[in-house]
Write a protein that holds these residues in place. Structure first.
Motif, PDB file in Angstrom:
ATOM      1  N   PHE A  86     -40.587  49.970  22.627  1.00 32.65           N
ATOM      2  CA  PHE A  86     -39.782  48.807  22.269  1.00 32.65           C
ATOM      3  C   PHE A  86     -38.726  48.529  23.336  1.00 32.65           C
ATOM      4  O   PHE A  86     -38.024  49.425  23.779  1.00 32.65           O
ATOM      5  N   GLY A  87     -38.626  47.256  23.729  1.00 39.28           N
ATOM      6  CA  GLY A  87     -37.654  46.849  24.730  1.00 39.28           C
ATOM      7  C   GLY A  87     -36.340  46.406  24.119  1.00 39.28           C
ATOM      8  O   GLY A  87     -36.211  46.247  22.900  1.00 39.28           O
ATOM      9  N   GLY A  94     -53.841  47.880  19.984  1.00 39.31           N
ATOM     10  CA  GLY A  94     -54.290  48.064  18.609  1.00 39.31           C
ATOM     11  C   GLY A  94     -53.107  48.130  17.661  1.00 39.31           C
ATOM     12  O   GLY A  94     -52.135  47.398  17.792  1.00 39.31           O
ATOM     13  N   TRP A  95     -53.200  49.038  16.723  1.00 40.20           N
ATOM     14  CA  TRP A  95     -52.190  49.180  15.674  1.00 40.20           C
ATOM     15  C   TRP A  95     -51.088  50.142  16.109  1.00 40.20           C
ATOM     16  O   TRP A  95     -51.362  51.201  16.673  1.00 40.20           O
ATOM     17  N   THR A  96     -49.848  49.767  15.832  1.00 35.06           N
ATOM     18  CA  THR A  96     -48.701  50.632  16.118  1.00 35.06           C
ATOM     19  C   THR A  96     -48.317  51.367  14.839  1.00 35.06           C
ATOM     20  O   THR A  96     -47.878  50.752  13.864  1.00 35.06           O
ATOM     21  N   VAL A  97     -48.521  52.682  14.832  1.00 34.73           N
ATOM     22  CA  VAL A  97     -48.145  53.528  13.698  1.00 34.73           C
ATOM     23  C   VAL A  97     -46.821  54.195  14.051  1.00 34.73           C
ATOM     24  O   VAL A  97     -46.687  54.787  15.129  1.00 34.73           O
ATOM     25  N   VAL A  98     -45.843  54.092  13.162  1.00 35.24           N
ATOM     26  CA  VAL A  98     -44.485  54.544  13.465  1.00 35.24           C
ATOM     27  C   VAL A  98     -44.143  55.790  12.657  1.00 35.24           C
ATOM     28  O   VAL A  98     -44.339  55.831  11.436  1.00 35.24           O
ATOM     29  N   ASP A  99     -43.639  56.801  13.360  1.00 36.83           N
ATOM     30  CA  ASP A  99     -43.239  58.055  12.728  1.00 36.83           C
ATOM     31  C   ASP A  99     -42.111  57.818  11.731  1.00 36.83           C
ATOM     32  O   ASP A  99     -41.315  56.879  11.872  1.00 36.83           O
ATOM     33  N   ASN A 100     -42.036  58.687  10.739  1.00 35.38           N
ATOM     34  CA  ASN A 100     -41.034  58.533   9.676  1.00 35.38           C
ATOM     35  C   ASN A 100     -39.663  59.078  10.049  1.00 35.38           C
ATOM     36  O   ASN A 100     -38.707  58.932   9.289  1.00 35.38           O
ATOM     37  N   ARG A 101     -39.539  59.705  11.222  1.00 40.54           N
ATOM     38  CA  ARG A 101     -38.255  60.277  11.615  1.00 40.54           C
ATOM     39  C   ARG A 101     -37.637  59.440  12.728  1.00 40.54           C
ATOM     40  O   ARG A 101     -37.800  59.733  13.914  1.00 40.54           O
ATOM     41  N   LEU A 102     -36.938  58.391  12.354  1.00 44.95           N
ATOM     42  CA  LEU A 102     -36.250  57.528  13.299  1.00 44.95           C
ATOM     43  C   LEU A 102     -34.754  57.579  13.069  1.00 44.95           C
ATOM     44  O   LEU A 102     -34.293  57.808  11.949  1.00 44.95           O
ATOM     45  N   SER A 103     -33.994  57.341  14.137  1.00 44.88           N
ATOM     46  CA  SER A 103     -32.549  57.251  14.010  1.00 44.88           C
ATOM     47  C   SER A 103     -32.170  55.902  13.419  1.00 44.88           C
ATOM     48  O   SER A 103     -32.992  54.976  13.339  1.00 44.88           O
ATOM     49  N   GLU A 104     -30.919  55.778  13.020  1.00 45.90           N
ATOM     50  CA  GLU A 104     -30.443  54.510  12.469  1.00 45.90           C
ATOM     51  C   GLU A 104     -30.537  53.409  13.521  1.00 45.90           C
ATOM     52  O   GLU A 104     -30.900  52.266  13.210  1.00 45.90           O
ATOM     53  N   ARG A 105     -30.204  53.737  14.760  1.00 47.03           N
ATOM     54  CA  ARG A 105     -30.332  52.767  15.860  1.00 47.03           C
ATOM     55  C   ARG A 105     -31.764  52.261  15.977  1.00 47.03           C
ATOM     56  O   ARG A 105     -32.006  51.046  16.103  1.00 47.03           O
ATOM     57  N   GLU A 106     -32.712  53.181  15.934  1.00 46.35           N
ATOM     58  CA  GLU A 106     -34.110  52.811  16.090  1.00 46.35           C
ATOM     59  C   GLU A 106     -34.610  51.975  14.923  1.00 46.35           C
ATOM     60  O   GLU A 106     -35.436  51.064  15.102  1.00 46.35           O
ATOM     61  N   ILE A 113     -33.591  48.393  15.598  1.00 44.81           N
ATOM     62  CA  ILE A 113     -34.434  47.775  16.620  1.00 44.81           C
ATOM     63  C   ILE A 113     -35.822  47.488  16.063  1.00 44.81           C
ATOM     64  O   ILE A 113     -36.409  46.417  16.326  1.00 44.81           O
ATOM     65  N   LEU A 114     -36.374  48.418  15.307  1.00 50.31           N
ATOM     66  CA  LEU A 114     -37.703  48.231  14.741  1.00 50.31           C
ATOM     67  C   LEU A 114     -37.732  47.036  13.800  1.00 50.31           C
ATOM     68  O   LEU A 114     -38.677  46.220  13.841  1.00 50.31           O
ATOM     69  N   THR A 115     -36.735  46.891  12.954  1.00 55.14           N
ATOM     70  CA  THR A 115     -36.677  45.755  12.036  1.00 55.14           C
ATOM     71  C   THR A 115     -36.699  44.440  12.796  1.00 55.14           C
ATOM     72  O   THR A 115     -37.462  43.519  12.471  1.00 55.14           O
ATOM     73  N   ALA A 116     -35.867  44.360  13.851  1.00 50.88           N
ATOM     74  CA  ALA A 116     -35.812  43.140  14.648  1.00 50.88           C
ATOM     75  C   ALA A 116     -37.127  42.904  15.394  1.00 50.88           C
ATOM     76  O   ALA A 116     -37.573  41.763  15.539  1.00 50.88           O
TER      77      ALA A 116
END
Length: 321
Positions: free
Chosen positions: A40-41, A51-63, A66-69
């Motif tokens: 993510f930029g 293909g499909w982006t699968v995201v790990d369940n251990r993200l920081s609040e900052r991440e 960014i992911l939501t946006a």
């Protein structure tokens, strides 16, 4: 279908004792790994996507922010967000779960859980429409498999967190093993090692491959779900260690693995003690047969190839829709 697994750039996965998340989880599923900052930029663009982006369940609040946006800024890009723990008291107010609910109705978002939905994850499933979550159990840990059979202790190895409100079966079994010597002498307890990744002191080195090697010294392993009847990693680790599983079945367990499983009676302490004693007295040939049958079932039903086929079928249906 091609998948890439995005892990946190802010967390040190080397401090984690669990293969339920991070690079070890992805490796067992056969997925390539990208760090969050590689994927993510700064302007919420997707830097690397195939293909499909699968995201790990251990993200920081900052991440999570960014992911939501990024999800909102890239409606053409499909995302699969992973959810594990379902417990209300642990998850309801956590930033990661708040993020999951915030994007639950986005048309490019789907969810993956290793467990049949319960509590918060069941709420998430309903909030997203009831058809956007796929259950993909943990892959069989073939990378740490130990030789079957051999000279093993005719005892039960018992381990895991024993918080009574979350793990009632472990708590009850431990109480009986502790206070009833005729049973206790047949049970070896491995203390929980602690969670160094969240600042706890690590109490011993029996983690990862060394944990499976430790289990493999025993003929029997106690395994049980939490109050939510979840299929924990321990069910696969028991098979990899070559132990006979005794305890309580989770929801959604394979029928052939269930046949090899020795279910204990938790109706009361007397029945629990009696059913455990009967299990320990199983003839040697039946012990070996059950352990092999259980391993064969878990190796087959929980292989990464089978699980990826199940996930691919879900993703194909999602793409068509």
């Amino acid at each position: 279908m091609k998948k890439q697994y995005v892990i946190s750039s802010d967390l040190d996965y080397s401090q984690s004792i669990s293969p339920a998340a991070g690079p070890v989880y992805a490796e067992r599923m056969g997925w390539p790994v990208l760090s969050f900052d590689e994927a993510f930029g700064s302007e919420f663009e997707i830097l690397c996507s195939e293909g499909w982006t699968v995201v790990d369940n251990r993200l920081s609040e900052r991440e999570c922010e960014i992911l939501t946006a990024s999800i909102e800024a890239n409606p053409e890009m499909p995302f699969v967000l992973k959810a594990i723990d379902p417990y209300y008291e642990w998850c309801r107010d956590h930033w990661y779960y708040r993020m999951l609910f915030a994007v639950a109705r986005r048309p490019n978002v789907y969810f993956l859980s290793p467990y049949v939905p319960a509590e918060v994850v069941a709420d998430l499933d309903r909030a997203s429409g009831g058809d956007r979550l796929v259950v993909v159990p943990y892959a069989y840990p073939a990378d740490v498999e130990q030789p079957a059979g051999g000279g093993r202790k005719q005892q039960v190895i018992f381990s895991g967190n024993q918080l009574r409100t979350v793990y009632p079966f472990r708590y009850q079994f431990d109480r009986i093993a502790t206070w009833w010597p005729p049973l206790g002498r047949h049970v070896d307890v491995l203390e929980h090692p602690g969670y160094p990744d969240i600042g706890e002191e690590q109490k011993h080195e029996q983690i990862g491959a060394r944990y499976i090697e430790h289990l493999a010294r025993y003929a029997f392993m106690f395994v049980s779900p939490s109050r939510c009847r979840l299929e924990f990693l321990k069910y696969g680790e028991c098979a990899a260690a070559g132990c006979v599983p005794i305890g309580v079945l989770p929801r959604g367990f394979p029928a052939d693995a269930t046949e090899a499983f020795v279910q204990l009676d938790f109706d009361n302490v007397f029945r629990l003690e009696r059913s455990t004693r009967r299990a320990i007295q199983t003839p040697a040939d039946e012990i070996e047969a059950r352990a092999r049958a259980y391993r064969d079932a878990m190796r087959s039903r929980r292989s990464a190839s089978v699980l990826n086929e199940q996930l691919d079928a879900f993703l194909a249906s999602a793409s068509a829709a």
